[in-house]
Write a protein that holds these residues in place. Structure first.
Motif, PDB file in Angstrom:
ATOM      1  N   GLN A 207      15.615   3.899  12.847  1.00 31.33           N
ATOM      2  CA  GLN A 207      14.755   4.513  13.854  1.00 31.33           C
ATOM      3  C   GLN A 207      13.531   3.677  14.196  1.00 31.33           C
ATOM      4  OE1 GLN A 207      16.181   6.111  11.381  1.00 31.33           O
ATOM      5  NE2 GLN A 207      16.939   8.123  11.988  1.00 31.33           N
ATOM      6  N   ARG A 208      12.823   3.185  13.199  1.00 34.87           N
ATOM      7  CA  ARG A 208      11.551   2.512  13.475  1.00 34.87           C
ATOM      8  C   ARG A 208      11.438   1.227  12.652  1.00 34.87           C
ATOM      9  NH1 ARG A 208      10.857   7.751  13.157  1.00 34.87           N
ATOM     10  NH2 ARG A 208      10.445   7.662  10.910  1.00 34.87           N
ATOM     11  N   SER A 209      10.829   0.244  13.283  1.00 29.19           N
ATOM     12  CA  SER A 209      10.570  -1.028  12.619  1.00 29.19           C
ATOM     13  C   SER A 209       9.328  -1.659  13.237  1.00 29.19           C
ATOM     14  CB  SER A 209      11.763  -1.972  12.774  1.00 29.19           C
ATOM     15  OG  SER A 209      11.437  -3.276  12.359  1.00 29.19           O
ATOM     16  N   SER A 210       8.596  -2.394  12.433  1.00 28.33           N
ATOM     17  CA  SER A 210       7.445  -3.146  12.933  1.00 28.33           C
ATOM     18  C   SER A 210       7.302  -4.418  12.118  1.00 28.33           C
ATOM     19  CB  SER A 210       6.162  -2.315  12.860  1.00 28.33           C
ATOM     20  OG  SER A 210       5.856  -1.989  11.511  1.00 28.33           O
TER      21      SER A 210
ATOM     22  N   GLN B 114       5.742 -10.410   7.963  1.00 35.34           N
ATOM     23  CA  GLN B 114       6.253  -9.305   7.164  1.00 35.34           C
ATOM     24  C   GLN B 114       6.943  -8.301   8.080  1.00 35.34           C
ATOM     25  OE1 GLN B 114       3.388  -7.607   4.485  1.00 35.34           O
ATOM     26  NE2 GLN B 114       4.633  -5.848   3.952  1.00 35.34           N
ATOM     27  N   ASN B 115       8.113  -7.808   7.648  1.00 34.64           N
ATOM     28  CA  ASN B 115       8.876  -6.798   8.385  1.00 34.64           C
ATOM     29  C   ASN B 115       8.829  -5.471   7.642  1.00 34.64           C
ATOM     30  OD1 ASN B 115      10.178  -8.659  10.442  1.00 34.64           O
ATOM     31  ND2 ASN B 115      10.879  -9.601   8.538  1.00 34.64           N
ATOM     32  N   GLN B 116       8.641  -4.364   8.376  1.00 36.09           N
ATOM     33  CA  GLN B 116       8.598  -3.032   7.783  1.00 36.09           C
ATOM     34  C   GLN B 116       9.597  -2.128   8.516  1.00 36.09           C
ATOM     35  OE1 GLN B 116       4.683  -2.798   9.026  1.00 36.09           O
ATOM     36  NE2 GLN B 116       3.935  -4.243   7.511  1.00 36.09           N
ATOM     37  N   PHE B 117      10.249  -1.234   7.761  1.00 35.91           N
ATOM     38  CA  PHE B 117      11.278  -0.367   8.326  1.00 35.91           C
ATOM     39  C   PHE B 117      11.116   1.051   7.798  1.00 35.91           C
ATOM     40  CE2 PHE B 117      12.862  -4.668   7.844  1.00 35.91           C
ATOM     41  CZ  PHE B 117      13.332  -4.953   9.110  1.00 35.91           C
TER      42      PHE B 117
ATOM     43  N   LYS C 284      16.925   8.309   3.061  1.00 35.89           N
ATOM     44  CA  LYS C 284      15.612   8.096   3.647  1.00 35.89           C
ATOM     45  C   LYS C 284      15.153   6.677   3.343  1.00 35.89           C
ATOM     46  CE  LYS C 284      11.006  10.111   4.106  1.00 35.89           C
ATOM     47  NZ  LYS C 284      10.080  11.187   3.654  1.00 35.89           N
ATOM     48  N   LEU C 285      14.870   5.962   4.419  1.00 40.81           N
ATOM     49  CA  LEU C 285      14.498   4.563   4.282  1.00 40.81           C
ATOM     50  C   LEU C 285      13.005   4.408   4.569  1.00 40.81           C
ATOM     51  CD1 LEU C 285      15.501   1.607   3.923  1.00 40.81           C
ATOM     52  CD2 LEU C 285      15.790   1.530   6.396  1.00 40.81           C
ATOM     53  N   ASN C 286      12.287   3.876   3.611  1.00 42.95           N
ATOM     54  CA  ASN C 286      10.866   3.609   3.797  1.00 42.95           C
ATOM     55  C   ASN C 286      10.564   2.279   3.100  1.00 42.95           C
ATOM     56  OD1 ASN C 286       8.167   3.717   4.365  1.00 42.95           O
ATOM     57  ND2 ASN C 286       7.699   5.301   2.856  1.00 42.95           N
ATOM     58  N   ASN C 287      10.779   1.199   3.836  1.00 45.23           N
ATOM     59  CA  ASN C 287      10.700  -0.136   3.257  1.00 45.23           C
ATOM     60  C   ASN C 287       9.514  -0.887   3.840  1.00 45.23           C
ATOM     61  OD1 ASN C 287      11.094  -2.813   2.452  1.00 45.23           O
ATOM     62  ND2 ASN C 287      13.323  -2.616   2.497  1.00 45.23           N
ATOM     63  N   PRO C 288       8.454  -1.119   3.051  1.00 44.34           N
ATOM     64  CA  PRO C 288       7.285  -1.822   3.587  1.00 44.34           C
ATOM     65  C   PRO C 288       7.488  -3.323   3.731  1.00 44.34           C
ATOM     66  CG  PRO C 288       6.956  -1.331   1.269  1.00 44.34           C
ATOM     67  CD  PRO C 288       8.265  -0.697   1.652  1.00 44.34           C
ATOM     68  N   GLY C 289       8.583  -3.866   3.181  1.00 36.67           N
ATOM     69  CA  GLY C 289       8.833  -5.299   3.260  1.00 36.67           C
ATOM     70  C   GLY C 289       7.925  -6.100   2.355  1.00 36.67           C
ATOM     71  N   ILE C 290       8.044  -7.413   2.432  1.00 39.72           N
ATOM     72  CA  ILE C 290       7.222  -8.307   1.618  1.00 39.72           C
ATOM     73  C   ILE C 290       6.709  -9.434   2.518  1.00 39.72           C
ATOM     74  CG2 ILE C 290       8.399  -7.837  -0.551  1.00 39.72           C
ATOM     75  CD1 ILE C 290      10.010 -10.370  -0.151  1.00 39.72           C
TER      76      ILE C 290
ATOM     77  N   VAL D 115      15.256  -4.874   5.903  1.00 40.92           N
ATOM     78  CA  VAL D 115      15.794  -3.547   5.600  1.00 40.92           C
ATOM     79  C   VAL D 115      16.153  -3.486   4.115  1.00 40.92           C
ATOM     80  CG1 VAL D 115      17.266  -1.691   6.454  1.00 40.92           C
ATOM     81  CG2 VAL D 115      16.720  -3.594   7.944  1.00 40.92           C
ATOM     82  N   THR D 116      17.455  -3.400   3.784  1.00 39.55           N
ATOM     83  CA  THR D 116      17.879  -3.263   2.391  1.00 39.55           C
ATOM     84  C   THR D 116      18.234  -4.593   1.742  1.00 39.55           C
ATOM     85  OG1 THR D 116      20.182  -2.925   3.054  1.00 39.55           O
ATOM     86  CG2 THR D 116      18.780  -0.971   2.888  1.00 39.55           C
ATOM     87  N   SER D 117      18.100  -5.690   2.482  1.00 44.50           N
ATOM     88  CA  SER D 117      18.493  -7.000   1.956  1.00 44.50           C
ATOM     89  C   SER D 117      17.265  -7.862   1.722  1.00 44.50           C
ATOM     90  CB  SER D 117      19.428  -7.718   2.940  1.00 44.50           C
ATOM     91  OG  SER D 117      20.596  -6.959   3.196  1.00 44.50           O
TER      92      SER D 117
END
Length: 815
Positions: A647-650, A676-679, A687-693, A725-727
């Protein structure tokens, strides 16, 4: 893994910049520009411009005029200078007494008109240099042929060295960590999937490419497709009169031997320009992938584990002929006819050994898997274009009509052998996949350019394209020596896409401020039909895509650029087809017919200092971000990768770039990026809440002029750990070096280069999603040495004014 050489090289570059005595002086250096035209006011590109100190006649700088005839000298110290301009077919232009004072305002020489020479020039050596990287208000231009280490490489290999560009194992392109890149060739979309596009670019020699344009925020005149931006590959085009040509050949020795070569011929008169290109490449590569897959229950307790070693051998033979003719119907009108083909024969073999363990990590069985995919892709493009200058003020009207066809008929044999823990035979299966894909692409485009007062320009245009894709995927299982069609795993689909677009783009230049603003409207009509099940899907929507650019020069030292635009990423056709294709014993890929388009807003602010140091800060917001995710199948054994909307990414990015030439001996182009990518969202009840690195990317290209005919180059690239995302992807680095010697009166060039010198490109990939944990390690054996020889021939005479004007128009259309 240590990267001492990378950090030392990078720090040395930045320390030299910080301690450069020229920057420590209080004297204000200046830049000045000029515009070169002929006696008919037609722009003259690639003229050699030399700046000399009038006191001792020493050469201070040299450059070439760009496609529109403009040239710029930067960081010129106050003093008296002499300007000399030379171009084949014209009289030399010399202007003395050019005074550069300490005034902070930029100087201009205005319009410089060259006079046609009455003499015939032979074997003229042009010594002006084109910078490897040029930065404009809406794009960054990389002049590929200025990079020694690109000699003998393919376009895909050259693209891996572009600033901020990463290419994944399956051919997916990303720019500063953002996927969804629209790759164009001469301003025309390719419409191919990631793997098909990678195969096409892997068979295209970089020797045929003049430059590559990178647009993170393209203007409204370009297609809105590509949420990560546009990469436009501009091929070389002849500008010389009479018969001219060149040929090249190369050999690379790595894990396997690779070779290639090509020839380009052209004949240009007052009435036409005929050109022919032929190239052939043979590539064979090897890599190994080790995979560990853990299947967990709802409480994250191990249920089973699989470890495998997978060897992959790919080979590809590519023949690429191209033919074109420009007909000069009048002084102001040019009709162009083009045609090119890409004929390939490829083989992709996978050999896999897998051990199967239970929840206690006790061996329960082994599985052996082999797959051989043979394919003969064939694609071609034909086009007709008409360019007409309405008058001498710069009003230009262009029409183009293109047709492209793509045929792909692949056959894949899969064999699986299963044994128990003691090595006793349990089962064997044979599967044959018959995959056929055909694309037909029609495109019509009309553009109009109208000059405005005070260096302004109005551009309007319309484009309509129609694509039809037929995909027939047949799944056969071997039963008692007979191939029996499995209708449950067979798919036959027909997809079509019609995009109608219109745009308006206005640019204006004031004293210190340049503004460009545009709006593009695109109507998208897509249809999909599953012929075996009768299922169908249809979408019809209208979207608006604004794009604005501001460039402000505070003074000769400081400048500020602002870019903002909206983009879209539509799913490629193979991502929409629900055909489940095996990749390894437990890994499959399947398309998703319910994918939605990804919409993106991207903005960035860039500050420049002396035209050498650039600091860029960008931010991106995505909706319905598309990413291929792994799903554990209901049998709790196999994994299916499927394109999915998030749904959302930044994302945010900070880029610091430095370009400088030191004493005409060393030129560096170095980029340091942090992004940095956030999803966030919900996918399949997860439920996906990935702040990224935060991720670090470093690229440094360094060239050295040893003698007028001998030069060397050293390139390095480093990517730290990054996450999508998850990778998560492990860090890697590459170091390339090369040396080039000009021969036969500088008409020939011998280049020797070593790629991936430290064999440091291997890295890991970790997928963690729901109740699935997968660790992979890719071993790439890309260290190689390559020898390339090129030679150009011909009479070397320049074209007359009307022909230069027509070819300049063609070049502008490619931009």
């Amino acid at each position: 893994m240590k990267f001492n050489s990378i950090w030392i090289g990078t720090l040395c570059g930045w320390l030299l910049f910080l301690t450069d005595p020229a920057k420590a002086q209080t004297t204000v250096n200046r830049s000045f520009t000029g515009n070169i035209v002929d006696h008919k006011n037609s722009p003259q590109p690639y003229a050699t411009v030399i700046l000399k100190n009038e006191q001792d006649t020493s050469i201070t700088q040299s450059t070439k005029s760009n496609d529109l005839g403009y040239f710029t000298f930067k960081n010129v110290k106050p003093g008296n200078y002499q300007i000399k301009i030379t171009m084949i077919g014209f009289e030399p232009f010399i202007r003395s007494g050019v005074l550069i004072d300490s005034n902070s305002k930029p100087a201009t020489l205005g319009v410089i008109r060259l006079q046609v020479s009455t003499r015939v020039l032979h074997d003229v050596i042009i010594k002006g240099t084109v910078p490897k990287i040029e930065r404009q208000i809406d794009k960054t231009i990389v002049n590929v042929d200025q990079d020694i280490t690109n000699a003998g490489s393919t376009v895909l290999e050259a693209m891996k060295k572009l600033p901020g560009v990463q290419i994944s194992e399956d051919g997916q392109l990303s720019l500063n960590g953002k996927s969804g890149i629209n790759v164009m060739i001469d301003g025309k979309p390719t419409y191919l999937s990631a793997s098909d596009l990678a195969a096409l670019l892997n068979g295209m020699p970089s020797a045929n490419v003049q430059k590559i344009e990178i647009m993170t925020s393209p203007s409204a005149k370009y297609d809105a497709s590509g949420n990560g931006g546009i990469i436009n590959i501009v091929k070389k085009k002849n500008r010389k009169e009479g018969f001219n040509g060149s040929f090249n050949g190369n050999y690379r020795q790595g894990y396997y031997g690779n070779y290639g070569g090509g020839v380009s011929l052209s004949y240009k008169t007052d009435f036409y320009n005929l050109y022919l290109d032929n190239s052939y490449t043979y590539k064979k590569d090897f890599f190994n992938r080790t995979v560990n897959v853990d299947v967990l229950d709802g409480n994250h307790i191990l249920q089973s584990e699989r470890t495998s070693s997978n060897d992959n051998i790919t080979s590809n033979k590519t023949y690429s002929p191209a033919l074109g003719i420009d007909l000069y119907l009048s002084r102001n009108t040019t009709l162009s006819l083009t045609g090119n083909m890409n004929i390939q024969s490829s083989s992709d073999q996978t050999l896999s050994d897998m051990n199967i363990f239970d929840g206690n990590r006790s061996l329960s069985g082994t599985e052996y898997f082999s797959a051989l995919n043979k394919n003969k892709p064939f694609n071609y493009t034909t086009g007709i274009a008409l360019a007409h200058e309405l008058d001498s003020s710069g009003r230009v009207l262009t029409f183009s009509l293109d047709y492209s066809g793509y045929r792909n008929h692949a056959g894949q044999d899969n064999q699986t052998l299963l044994k128990d823990a003691s090595g006793n035979f349990l089962d064997r299966s044979l599967v044959f996949l018959d995959q056929s894909r055909r694309l037909k692409i029609y495109a019509f485009k009309v553009d109009y350019t109208h000059p405005l007062k005070s260096q302004g320009r109005l551009e309007v245009g319309f484009k309509s394209s129609y694509i039809r894709a037929n995909n027939n995927n047949l799944y056969y299982q071997d039963l008692n020596g007979l191939n029996i069609l499995d209708s449950m795993q067979t798919n036959y689909s027909v997809n079509s896409e019609n995009i109608n677009a219109a745009y308006i783009n206005v640019s204006k230049v004031y004293k210190k401020l340049s503004i460009q603003a545009g709006l593009r409207a695109e109507q998208t009509i897509t249809k999909g039909l599953q012929l075996l099940t009768g299922e169908s899907v249809k979408q019809d929507f209208l979207s608006l895509f604004p794009a604005v650019f501001f460039d402000y020069k505070f003074n000769e030292q400081h400048g500020l650029t602002i870019r903002l635009g909206r983009r879209i990423e539509r799913a490629s056709y193979h991502e929409l087809i629900p055909f489940r294709r095996p990749l390894t014993p437990v890994l499959y890929f399947q398309g998703n017919p319910d994918l939605k388009p990804q919409l993106t807003w991207h903005g960035e602010v860039a500050w420049s200092w002396y035209g050498e140091l650039f600091l860029t800060v960008g931010y991106t917001i995505d909706r319905n971000y598309v990413r291929t995710l792994p799903y554990l199948d209901s049998n709790q054994v196999t994994v299916t990768r499927m394109p999915t909307n998030i749904q959302r990414s930044s994302s945010w990015n900070i880029d610091l770039s430095y370009s400088r030439k030191f004493a005409n001996l060393w030129t560096t182009n170095t980029t340091f990026s942090l992004y940095q990518n956030q999803f966030s969202g919900q996918v399949a009840n997860f439920k996906l809440n990935n702040p990224g690195i935060p991720t670090i990317y470093i690229s440094s290209n360094n060239s050295f002029s040893i003698t007028p005919k001998l030069s060397a180059e050293a390139d390095l690239e480093y990517n730290s750990k990054r996450q999508l995302v998850t990778s998560s992807f492990g860090a890697y680095s590459t170091v390339d070096i090369g040396i080039r010697r000009l021969l036969f009166g500088s008409k020939g060039a011998l280049t020797i280069k070593a790629t991936n010198l430290l064999q440091s490109e291997s890295h890991n990939v970790i997928d963690l999603y729901k109740n699935l944990y997968q660790y992979s390690y890719f071993n790439f054996y890309t260290r190689a040495i390559r020898v390339n020889f090129s030679y150009r021939f011909g009479n070397g005479k320049a074209a007359k004014s009307k022909k230069e004007s027509s070819s300049a128009d063609e070049q502008k259309r490619a931009n």
